[in-house]
Write a protein that holds these residues in place. Structure first.
Motif, PDB file in Angstrom:
ATOM      1  N   LEU A 299       0.854  -1.182   0.000  1.00  0.00           N
ATOM      2  CA  LEU A 299       0.000   0.000   0.000  1.00  0.00           C
ATOM      3  C   LEU A 299       0.892   1.234   0.000  1.00  0.00           C
ATOM      4  N   PRO A 300       0.356   2.399  -0.366  1.00  0.00           N
ATOM      5  CA  PRO A 300       1.110   3.628  -0.107  1.00  0.00           C
ATOM      6  C   PRO A 300       1.344   3.748   1.403  1.00  0.00           C
ATOM      7  N   ARG A 301       2.421   4.390   1.812  1.00  0.00           N
ATOM      8  CA  ARG A 301       2.627   4.614   3.250  1.00  0.00           C
ATOM      9  C   ARG A 301       1.431   5.394   3.790  1.00  0.00           C
ATOM     10  N   THR A 302       0.825   4.849   4.844  1.00  0.00           N
ATOM     11  CA  THR A 302      -0.460   5.354   5.320  1.00  0.00           C
ATOM     12  C   THR A 302      -0.460   5.493   6.837  1.00  0.00           C
ATOM     13  N   GLU A 303      -1.126   6.533   7.317  1.00  0.00           N
ATOM     14  CA  GLU A 303      -1.364   6.689   8.748  1.00  0.00           C
ATOM     15  C   GLU A 303      -2.828   7.064   8.957  1.00  0.00           C
ATOM     16  N   ILE A 304      -3.392   6.605  10.072  1.00  0.00           N
ATOM     17  CA  ILE A 304      -4.737   6.989  10.477  1.00  0.00           C
ATOM     18  C   ILE A 304      -4.613   8.161  11.442  1.00  0.00           C
ATOM     19  N   ILE A 305      -5.342   9.235  11.195  1.00  0.00           N
ATOM     20  CA  ILE A 305      -5.315  10.376  12.105  1.00  0.00           C
ATOM     21  C   ILE A 305      -6.702  10.556  12.709  1.00  0.00           C
ATOM     22  N   TYR A 306      -6.727  11.049  13.950  1.00  0.00           N
ATOM     23  CA  TYR A 306      -7.949  11.070  14.755  1.00  0.00           C
ATOM     24  C   TYR A 306      -8.337  12.507  15.085  1.00  0.00           C
ATOM     25  N   ARG A 307      -9.626  12.752  15.022  1.00  0.00           N
ATOM     26  CA  ARG A 307     -10.121  14.093  15.321  1.00  0.00           C
ATOM     27  C   ARG A 307      -9.767  14.506  16.746  1.00  0.00           C
ATOM     28  N   ASP A 308      -9.764  13.565  17.674  1.00  0.00           N
ATOM     29  CA  ASP A 308      -9.511  13.880  19.080  1.00  0.00           C
ATOM     30  C   ASP A 308      -8.026  13.879  19.443  1.00  0.00           C
ATOM     31  N   ASN A 309      -7.172  13.692  18.437  1.00  0.00           N
ATOM     32  CA  ASN A 309      -5.736  13.704  18.710  1.00  0.00           C
ATOM     33  C   ASN A 309      -5.026  14.461  17.588  1.00  0.00           C
ATOM     34  N   SER A 310      -5.217  15.776  17.547  1.00  0.00           N
ATOM     35  CA  SER A 310      -4.681  16.600  16.468  1.00  0.00           C
ATOM     36  C   SER A 310      -3.158  16.687  16.490  1.00  0.00           C
ATOM     37  N   ARG A 311      -2.523  16.236  17.602  1.00  0.00           N
ATOM     38  CA  ARG A 311      -1.061  16.300  17.675  1.00  0.00           C
ATOM     39  C   ARG A 311      -0.410  15.422  16.609  1.00  0.00           C
ATOM     40  N   GLU A 347      -3.473  21.289   7.967  1.00  0.00           N
ATOM     41  CA  GLU A 347      -4.316  21.603   9.122  1.00  0.00           C
ATOM     42  C   GLU A 347      -5.700  22.061   8.685  1.00  0.00           C
ATOM     43  N   GLN A 348      -5.743  22.899   7.646  1.00  0.00           N
ATOM     44  CA  GLN A 348      -7.032  23.415   7.170  1.00  0.00           C
ATOM     45  C   GLN A 348      -7.882  22.296   6.559  1.00  0.00           C
ATOM     46  N   ALA A 349      -7.264  21.460   5.720  1.00  0.00           N
ATOM     47  CA  ALA A 349      -8.010  20.380   5.071  1.00  0.00           C
ATOM     48  C   ALA A 349      -8.507  19.361   6.091  1.00  0.00           C
ATOM     49  N   ALA A 350      -7.659  19.043   7.088  1.00  0.00           N
ATOM     50  CA  ALA A 350      -8.065  18.086   8.111  1.00  0.00           C
ATOM     51  C   ALA A 350      -9.262  18.600   8.903  1.00  0.00           C
ATOM     52  N   ALA A 351      -9.254  19.897   9.234  1.00  0.00           N
ATOM     53  CA  ALA A 351     -10.372  20.479   9.980  1.00  0.00           C
ATOM     54  C   ALA A 351     -11.675  20.354   9.196  1.00  0.00           C
ATOM     55  N   THR A 352     -11.598  20.559   7.884  1.00  0.00           N
ATOM     56  CA  THR A 352     -12.790  20.450   7.035  1.00  0.00           C
ATOM     57  C   THR A 352     -13.289  19.005   6.966  1.00  0.00           C
ATOM     58  N   HIS A 356     -16.823  15.532   8.761  1.00  0.00           N
ATOM     59  CA  HIS A 356     -17.571  14.418   8.175  1.00  0.00           C
ATOM     60  C   HIS A 356     -17.192  13.071   8.773  1.00  0.00           C
ATOM     61  N   SER A 357     -16.026  12.974   9.410  1.00  0.00           N
ATOM     62  CA  SER A 357     -15.569  11.694   9.926  1.00  0.00           C
ATOM     63  C   SER A 357     -14.620  11.912  11.093  1.00  0.00           C
ATOM     64  N   ALA A 358     -14.703  11.007  12.101  1.00  0.00           N
ATOM     65  CA  ALA A 358     -13.819  11.114  13.269  1.00  0.00           C
ATOM     66  C   ALA A 358     -12.411  10.618  12.961  1.00  0.00           C
ATOM     67  N   LEU A 359     -12.268   9.829  11.897  1.00  0.00           N
ATOM     68  CA  LEU A 359     -10.971   9.306  11.481  1.00  0.00           C
ATOM     69  C   LEU A 359     -10.725   9.648  10.025  1.00  0.00           C
ATOM     70  N   LEU A 360      -9.483   9.889   9.683  1.00  0.00           N
ATOM     71  CA  LEU A 360      -9.080  10.151   8.302  1.00  0.00           C
ATOM     72  C   LEU A 360      -7.872   9.298   7.956  1.00  0.00           C
ATOM     73  N   LEU A 361      -7.701   9.042   6.674  1.00  0.00           N
ATOM     74  CA  LEU A 361      -6.487   8.404   6.195  1.00  0.00           C
ATOM     75  C   LEU A 361      -5.553   9.476   5.643  1.00  0.00           C
ATOM     76  N   ALA A 362      -4.300   9.375   5.984  1.00  0.00           N
ATOM     77  CA  ALA A 362      -3.265  10.224   5.386  1.00  0.00           C
ATOM     78  C   ALA A 362      -2.297   9.302   4.654  1.00  0.00           C
ATOM     79  N   GLN A 363      -2.062   9.565   3.372  1.00  0.00           N
ATOM     80  CA  GLN A 363      -1.200   8.696   2.573  1.00  0.00           C
ATOM     81  C   GLN A 363      -0.131   9.503   1.844  1.00  0.00           C
ATOM     82  N   GLU A 364       0.993   8.851   1.614  1.00  0.00           N
ATOM     83  CA  GLU A 364       2.007   9.473   0.774  1.00  0.00           C
ATOM     84  C   GLU A 364       1.434   9.660  -0.633  1.00  0.00           C
ATOM     85  N   PHE A 365       1.867  10.705  -1.298  1.00  0.00           N
ATOM     86  CA  PHE A 365       1.397  10.977  -2.658  1.00  0.00           C
ATOM     87  C   PHE A 365       2.308  10.277  -3.658  1.00  0.00           C
ATOM     88  N   LEU A 366       1.721   9.444  -4.499  1.00  0.00           N
ATOM     89  CA  LEU A 366       2.460   8.759  -5.551  1.00  0.00           C
ATOM     90  C   LEU A 366       1.904   9.219  -6.891  1.00  0.00           C
TER      91      LEU A 366
END
Length: 496
Positions: A299-311, A347-352, A356-366
């Motif tokens: 898979l592309p390098r991926t991390e799950i980011i959480y609305r309640d853990n913006s750090r 930061e701006q895109a994540a806030a938007t 819609h979702s408490a969790l987001l996927l962040a992936q490397e761009f290929l």
């Protein structure tokens, strides 16, 4: 021939309505001989109650034993017996109720409504009423609501005709007439078709998985195999059990009617593509990411980011490198996906997207000029396409374009011409999901091939995915339906 039977517990229950040849007493119905094999019979059970082992219960039970289509079914009767049973099914309905009735929308803290075949006189609750009827198909229901902090459904109970007053009897008669006319519409003959398949479509969908010409090709392919493929819509839920199979050609989601159709069809022992398990597994990118990772698939390098853990956003750029692609878990057709170039944009895109979702996927761009799409049916590749990026854009679909969304070009080619590593990866990606129809999206760079996603409802458009196989593509899919239907008829079940 189709026959409509309206069953009442006592003949006097029908006294306020016009006499009808369709109306019979429960005792007469229970005593009558079973109709002929070719006769389709729809039964509307209007007994006074459906108490376990009572008269109303036996009407539904024997109707099903005779092969009649009955409302309510025994399953619905059982589901409505206790809140401990049906309460599991009303969580989503309570969420819809919160949208229809704001917390301060009424002076009372409890109230109730009557549903006549899923219709109600309360305009703000009509959508909810239809969804309740979809979940618990019953001619007459009383739905009770209560409010603490928010409104919620407190009870759903079936009613008999004897409980209605004059105005309610008029409303019931109107909806009974409307519902019974639905049962008579478009009678279908089995004389020339071995099987009947319902094809769920939405004519108003902006980006459907199959265009009108492709839908027509599916119908034509079915005819060649002795299968009657009939397009249906979301309001045909109650007719679903008339068919032998369900083919979903509408964008699926686990929280809308497509999943309810798939779930009910599976309960009715129908052949289903897309099956509900595949919908659940494919429509959430976070689930897919974990599933593919557990199988050690690239898979592309991926991390799950959480609305309640913006750090987690703070040094995300250092870990993945910019640009970064952010995705909401249930986006489709390139929607809900954003590419960010720096920490401020991240930061701006994540806030938007967190709205819609408490969790987001962040992936490397290929970056690649195109994505592979490999169509897989029952663990075998059936078509292959290259989808090129929209001109001047980094995705296949550009939803920011003026007017309608624009897409890039495509190239359809024989499966044998696909690089071996791409084909092998596509087959591995669908192995843990199921044996349905899937579209596997893969990016191939100079160094590696990676899975982007697996689609449970892949695009099959006339002039695109069928550009190499032509009508054979539609025949292959219909033949798979035919194979599964034949195995089910012989009691062999699905091949694993």
């Amino acid at each position: 021939m189709t026959r409509l039977v309206i069953v009442v517990e006592k003949a006097t229950d029908w006294n306020v309505y016009y006499p009808s040849a369709h109306v019979v007493s429960a005792l007469d119905y229970l005593r009558e001989p079973v109709g002929g094999e070719e006769e389709r019979t729809h039964v509307i059970n209007l007994c006074r109650n459906y108490k376990y082992l009572g008269t109303g219960y036996y009407v539904s039970l024997l109707a099903e034993a005779r092969g009649h289509k009955v409302i309510p079914s025994v399953r619905t009767v059982n589901d409505l017996r206790r809140k401990s049973l049906y309460g599991l099914n009303i969580g989503d309905l309570n969420q819809k109720l919160g949208q229809a009735l704001p917390a301060g929308g009424r002076d009372t803290v409890d109230f109730g409504i009557l549903l006549y075949f899923g219709e109600t006189a309360q305009p703000e609750l009509r959508d909810l009423a239809r969804q309740i009827f979809d979940a618990f198909p019953c001619p007459l229901l009383r739905v009770e609501f209560e409010r603490e902090r928010v409104w919620q459904i407190s009870a759903i109970r079936p009613l008999g005709l004897q409980a209605l007053d004059d105005a309610q009897e008029d409303a019931f008669a109107t909806e009974l007439d409307r519902f019974s006319r639905k049962l008579w519409r478009k009678p279908r003959s089995r004389r020339h078709a071995s099987y009947d398949i319902a094809m769920l479509v939405d004519p108003g969908e902006a980006m459907p998985p199959s265009n009108k010409k492709a839908l027509k090709h599916f119908v034509e392919a079915g005819k060649l195999l002795g299968i009657d493929v009939e397009p249906i819509g979301r309001h045909d839920y109650q007719r679903l059990a008339e068919y032998d199979g369900l083919f979903i050609r509408e964008t699926t989601a686990s929280d809308n009617h497509t999943y309810r159709f798939a779930h009910r069809a599976e309960k009715e022992n129908m052949v289903v593509i897309d099956d509900p398990t595949s919908i659940l597994r494919c429509t959430n990118k976070i689930y897919l990411n974990d599933l593919m990772s557990s199988r050690k698939l690239p898979l592309p390098r991926t991390e799950i980011i959480y609305r309640d853990n913006s750090r987690l956003l703070t040094d995300l750029g250092e870990r993945l490198g910019f640009p970064i692609v952010l995705k909401i878990p249930d986006g489709s057709f390139s929607r809900g996906i954003v590419k960010v170039e720096d920490p401020a944009a991240l930061e701006q895109a994540a806030a938007t997207l967190f709205q819609h979702s408490a969790l987001l996927l962040a992936q490397e761009f290929l970056y690649t000029e195109f994505d592979w799409r490999i169509g897989i049916l029952n663990h075998e590749p059936i078509y292959a396409c290259k989808y090129f990026m929209s001109r001047g854009h980094w995705q296949i679909y550009n939803h920011g374009a003026k007017g309608a969304a624009r897409s890039g070009g495509f190239e359809t080619l024989p499966v044998r011409d696909v690089p071996a590593e791409v084909l092998k990866l596509a087959l591995k990606a669908t192995q843990p999901i199921g044996d349905g129809l899937y579209g596997v999206d893969i990016k191939q760079t100079a160094h590696k091939a990676v899975i982007i996603e697996v689609n449970d409802n892949p695009s099959i458009d006339a002039g695109v995915e069928d550009a190499y196989l032509g009508s054979d593509l539609y025949l292959r899919i219909m033949r798979e339906f035919q194979r599964r239907l034949e195995r089910k008829r012989m009691g062999l079940g699905r091949r694993r």
